[in-house]
Design a protein around this motif. Structure first.
Motif, PDB file in Angstrom:
ATOM      1  N   VAL A 100       0.836  -1.206   0.000  1.00 53.26           N
ATOM      2  CA  VAL A 100       0.000   0.000   0.000  1.00 53.26           C
ATOM      3  C   VAL A 100       0.867   1.250   0.000  1.00 53.26           C
ATOM      4  O   VAL A 100       0.582   2.231  -0.695  1.00 53.26           O
ATOM      5  N   LYS A 101       1.936   1.228   0.755  1.00 49.46           N
ATOM      6  CA  LYS A 101       2.855   2.362   0.770  1.00 49.46           C
ATOM      7  C   LYS A 101       3.429   2.596  -0.620  1.00 49.46           C
ATOM      8  O   LYS A 101       3.489   3.747  -1.101  1.00 49.46           O
ATOM      9  N   ALA A 102       3.836   1.519  -1.282  1.00 51.74           N
ATOM     10  CA  ALA A 102       4.381   1.642  -2.632  1.00 51.74           C
ATOM     11  C   ALA A 102       3.324   2.144  -3.607  1.00 51.74           C
ATOM     12  O   ALA A 102       3.621   2.943  -4.512  1.00 51.74           O
ATOM     13  N   ALA A 103       2.088   1.696  -3.434  1.00 51.09           N
ATOM     14  CA  ALA A 103       1.002   2.124  -4.319  1.00 51.09           C
ATOM     15  C   ALA A 103       0.727   3.616  -4.169  1.00 51.09           C
ATOM     16  O   ALA A 103       0.478   4.315  -5.150  1.00 51.09           O
ATOM     17  N   LYS A 104       0.772   4.116  -2.939  1.00 51.24           N
ATOM     18  CA  LYS A 104       0.556   5.545  -2.713  1.00 51.24           C
ATOM     19  C   LYS A 104       1.625   6.385  -3.403  1.00 51.24           C
ATOM     20  O   LYS A 104       1.330   7.412  -4.029  1.00 51.24           O
ATOM     21  N   GLU A 105       2.861   5.937  -3.297  1.00 50.86           N
ATOM     22  CA  GLU A 105       3.958   6.673  -3.921  1.00 50.86           C
ATOM     23  C   GLU A 105       3.818   6.662  -5.440  1.00 50.86           C
ATOM     24  O   GLU A 105       4.019   7.691  -6.098  1.00 50.86           O
TER      25      GLU A 105
END
Length: 299
Positions: free
Chosen positions: A90-95
């Motif tokens: 999810v963190k990677a998706a936000k970025e």
């Protein structure tokens, strides 16, 4: 005789690593084994634990959503609050979304039956992304039903959900990942490889798989450029030998033998877990794929 214990997913792998310190332990499908405290680093695990991670190309997957739905501005993501693997994705998706000028609306769940409620709290979204989250993927039918009703595209982090009705993925093939882990086990058991110095491996190629019929049910037309370089769900399964139009008696016999071997691995796993290790949990459930892959490779 050398022995190795293989475990799938972070929580099960953590339990096995804590309980088994004198034998090699291999994990599979752990997105960030360093964050899960399974290894010191990907290149040098440092102890008796190593394996494969299932970190998928999240940025490329978000880019795929934008390619298929150029007007998309907001992506919804639901994931299990108890899975470290999902938090990393999810963190990677936000970025990745921010880099493309998109926003992310997220909701967490603790059980699959919470999926419909979580979806309703996302608000107005143009697409939904499902990471490689065990809990959400187990309830993918609820996600597909919601997206078809609301005409929203749903995309996944691995190829399995595309067969179940997701639009597309540039993702992992867990069958291949399990086999890769089995190959690592062979090197440790038969070639004397040391888990402490055996780097954590990951897939280097990812499959672009689409489901045009599912896309149509969600009111989405997949661009021809994507269609030209992708495989449909059935074509992808055929490449793994699971989409053949007919079965011969020989194929049926082989399938029966394969299933028997898998259940044999399961039975051994249950016995070891409950009788030898005296560790009453269900982590053996996560060992099916890896155990079967290791057994098949050894045979």
């Amino acid at each position: 005789q050398a022995q190795a214990q293989a475990q799938a997913q972070a929580a099960q792998a953590q339990a096995a690593a804590q309980a088994i310190t004198d034998k090699p332990v291999l994990f599979t499908a752990v997105t960030d084994p360093v964050a899960a405290d399974l290894v010191k680093s990907l290149d040098a695990p440092g102890a008796n634990v190593t394996g494969t991670n299932d970190m998928n190309p999240v940025a490329d997957q978000i880019g795929l959503i934008k390619e298929i739905q150029p007007a998309a501005q907001t992506i919804g993501i639901i994931y299990s609050s108890g899975e470290v693997n999902s938090e990393v994705q999810v963190k990677a998706a936000k970025e990745a979304a921010a880099a493309l000028g998109m926003q992310v609306s997220e909701a967490t769940i603790t059980a699959a039956n919470e999926i419909p409620t979580a979806l309703s709290t996302l608000g107005s979204v143009d697409a939904i992304y499902v990471p490689t989250d065990n809990t959400v993927v187990s309830g993918i039918s609820a996600v597909v039903q919601y997206t078809e009703q609301h005409q929203i595209g749903v995309y996944s982090g691995d190829t399995g959900p595309v067969d179940e009705g997701a639009v597309a993925t540039l993702g992992l093939d867990y069958t291949k990942l399990g086999y890769q882990t089995g190959q690592m086990a062979i090197k440790i058991l038969t070639q004397g490889a040391d888990p402490a110095t055996t780097p954590v491996e990951s897939q280097t190629t990812f499959d672009l798989v689409i489901n045009p019929e599912a896309a149509a049910r969600m009111g989405i037309t997949i661009p021809q450029a994507v269609v030209d370089r992708a495989a449909t769900g059935c074509a992808h399964r055929a490449a793994r030998g699971s989409c053949a139009p007919a079965k011969s008696s020989e194929t049926d016999m082989i399938g029966t033998i394969e299933l028997s071997l898998i259940y044999a691995v399961v039975a051994i796993g249950v016995y070891l877990t409950f009788r030898v290790l005296n560790f009453p949990d269900l982590t053996v459930d996560g060992s099916f794929t890896t155990g079967a892959a290791t057994g098949a490779a050894l045979i």
